[in-house]
Design a protein around this motif. Structure first.
Motif, mmCIF file in Angstrom:
data_model
loop_
_atom_site.group_PDB
_atom_site.id
_atom_site.type_symbol
_atom_site.label_atom_id
_atom_site.label_comp_id
_atom_site.label_asym_id
_atom_site.label_seq_id
_atom_site.Cartn_x
_atom_site.Cartn_y
_atom_site.Cartn_z
ATOM 1 N N ARG A 81 0.676 -1.364 -0.137
ATOM 2 C CA ARG A 81 0.058 0.070 -0.043
ATOM 3 C C ARG A 81 0.965 1.242 -0.011
ATOM 4 N NH1 ARG A 81 -3.718 -0.176 4.810
ATOM 5 N NH2 ARG A 81 -1.777 -1.261 5.797
ATOM 6 N N THR A 82 2.345 1.163 0.012
ATOM 7 C CA THR A 82 3.085 2.308 0.100
ATOM 8 C C THR A 82 3.291 2.684 -1.332
ATOM 9 O OG1 THR A 82 3.994 1.340 1.964
ATOM 10 C CG2 THR A 82 5.236 3.099 0.851
ATOM 11 N N ARG A 83 3.384 4.159 -1.563
ATOM 12 C CA ARG A 83 3.488 4.339 -2.995
ATOM 13 C C ARG A 83 4.665 5.544 -2.812
ATOM 14 N NH1 ARG A 83 1.072 0.957 -3.684
ATOM 15 N NH2 ARG A 83 -0.914 0.536 -5.015
ATOM 16 N N PHE A 84 5.877 5.396 -3.779
ATOM 17 C CA PHE A 84 6.825 6.039 -3.966
ATOM 18 C C PHE A 84 6.742 7.118 -5.308
ATOM 19 C CE2 PHE A 84 8.154 2.460 -1.530
ATOM 20 C CZ PHE A 84 9.042 3.128 -0.675
ATOM 21 N N THR A 85 6.762 8.426 -4.885
ATOM 22 C CA THR A 85 6.744 9.274 -6.141
ATOM 23 C C THR A 85 8.233 9.902 -6.372
ATOM 24 O OG1 THR A 85 4.512 9.870 -5.629
ATOM 25 C CG2 THR A 85 5.626 11.355 -7.030
ATOM 26 N N TYR A 86 8.844 9.414 -7.250
ATOM 27 C CA TYR A 86 10.199 9.475 -7.581
ATOM 28 C C TYR A 86 10.238 10.945 -8.639
ATOM 29 C CZ TYR A 86 12.705 5.447 -5.715
ATOM 30 O OH TYR A 86 12.804 4.667 -5.059
#
Length: 119
Positions: A24-29
């Motif tokens: 459920r974790t989202r990384f926006t790079y």
């Protein structure tokens, strides 16, 4: 070199131990001139940041996060950028906590944001 990570959203393909990043974790790079950084949240992570460098297909960064239980943690990660056959990006990661004992490996992949929002 694989394509830029700038603006891509990635998510773990499997949950880690409780209290860490999970599916459920989202990384926006973001990426510019060899610098990489990302914001992340979701699951047991209220807010996280990472910052580091990219040389070719290798990322080297430090991360820090605030968890839902109010604790913080930090560590170091080295990732290999891989382009998948369908054109999405995968990061194959080797990480270690610096604020506490522990290390491991994980995989995050670019998510289809339209399908992700429909969940």
């Amino acid at each position: 070199m694989a394509r830029s990570l700038d603006g891509l959203v990635l998510a773990p393909v499997a949950d880690q131990a409780p209290g860490q990043v999970g599916t459920r974790t989202r990384f926006t790079y973001h990426e510019k001139d060899g610098e990489i950084w990302a914001d992340y949240a979701g699951g047991d992570v209220v807010r996280g940041r990472l910052v580091g460098t990219r040389a070719g297909d290798r990322l080297d960064f430090r991360y820090v996060q605030l968890k839902t239980d109010g604790t913080t943690a930090s560590g170091h990660c080295v990732s290999l950028v891989v382009e998948l056959p369908d054109g999405r990006v995968r990061l194959e990661e080797t990480w270690e906590w610096e604020s506490r004992p522990g290390s491991g490996t994980s995989v995050v992949e670019q998510v289809d944001e339209t399908a992700d929002r429909a969940r």
